[in-house]
Design an enzyme around this catalytic site. Structure first.
Site, short mmCIF file in Angstrom:
data_model
loop_
_atom_site.label_atom_id
_atom_site.label_comp_id
_atom_site.label_asym_id
_atom_site.label_seq_id
_atom_site.Cartn_x
_atom_site.Cartn_y
_atom_site.Cartn_z
N CYS A 126 26.21 42.51 -39.80
CA CYS A 126 27.62 43.00 -39.45
C CYS A 126 27.43 44.42 -38.68
CB CYS A 126 28.48 42.79 -40.28
SG CYS A 126 30.24 43.34 -39.82
N HIS A 168 33.21 34.42 -38.62
CA HIS A 168 32.94 35.93 -38.89
C HIS A 168 33.70 36.84 -38.10
CE1 HIS A 168 29.67 39.12 -39.81
NE2 HIS A 168 30.37 39.80 -38.96
N GLU A 169 33.98 36.57 -36.92
CA GLU A 169 34.81 37.57 -36.18
C GLU A 169 36.42 37.20 -36.65
OE1 GLU A 169 33.63 39.95 -34.80
OE2 GLU A 169 31.60 38.99 -35.08
N HIS A 172 37.08 38.90 -39.91
CA HIS A 172 37.53 40.32 -39.67
C HIS A 172 39.02 40.52 -39.28
CE1 HIS A 172 33.79 42.99 -39.78
NE2 HIS A 172 33.04 41.97 -38.86
#
Length: 214
Positions: A126, A168-169, A172
């Site tokens: 990351c 993953h994004e 966030h």
């Protein structure tokens, strides 16, 4: 939808970021913006400023370099992310990880849900947690919903490495870092990961570091 007065500080923040040429500064783990759920985007920036912000995210992602970047990673708490993956990997890696090229795209207010029960584990890194990688088990396929930067609806099933990037994004934007989902015993420095665990799958790492894969 917020009032103009509510939006002013956010617009000013983005304008300040864009006043500096070149890539934006990526905030690191420990910054509260990475732990707060991002605000849904409903036009706060306006079309012109949104286009400039998206362009800056693209420049920043490519310069890092990375395959995805979420707005909170540059200090902006909006549900916006960009992804792009040229996938310059050997064939054996492509086959093992399902890593195929992804064109540049913008995700606005994205969400995902698993498709099926299959989960796969691979090393992730990351840009907001520099210097380290860890194995994360994630759904192999997800249904991605949301919109693009032009307001067009997204509703598609994504698999392989693109599904990992999407998860993953999007995480966030919910205040979740990949380390929250990682196998703690797999945590490795970038150097160790490159020298020891560069195989197409993390099976050897699981054996030698003592963690389980799905």
């Amino acid at each position: 939808m917020g009032t103009p007065d509510d939006r002013a500080p956010l617009v000013e923040r983005v304008e300040q970021l864009l006043a500096v040429e070149g890539p934006l500064t990526i905030v690191a783990a420990g910054d509260p913006v990475l732990r707060r759920g991002a605000e849904p985007y409903d036009g706060q920036l306006g079309p012109a400023l949104l286009a400039r912000f998206v362009a800056a995210l693209r420049v920043t992602m490519r310069a890092a370099p990375g395959v995805g970047l979420a707005a909170p990673q540059v200090g902006v708490g909006l549900r916006i992310a960009v992804i792009e993956d040229p996938a310059p990997v050997p064939e054996e890696v492509r086959l093992a990880r399902g890593r195929v090229p992804q064109p540049f795209r913008v995700l606005v207010n994205p969400a995902y849900e698993p498709v099926g029960a299959r989960r796969v584990g691979f090393f992730e890194g990351c840009l907001s947690v520099p210097g380290y990688q860890a194995v994360v088990a994630r759904p192999a396929e997800v249904r991605l919903t949301g919109r693009d930067e032009h307001g067009r609806a997204l509703d598609e099933v994504v698999g392989g490495w693109p599904a990992r990037i999407v998860q993953h994004e999007t995480d966030h934007l919910d205040g979740t870092l990949y380390l929250d989902r990682a196998e703690p015993r797999s945590l490795s420095s970038n150097r160790s990961a490159m020298e020891r665990w560069s195989q197409p799958t993390p099976e050897r790492a699981a054996r030698e570091l003592g963690f389980e894969l799905p």
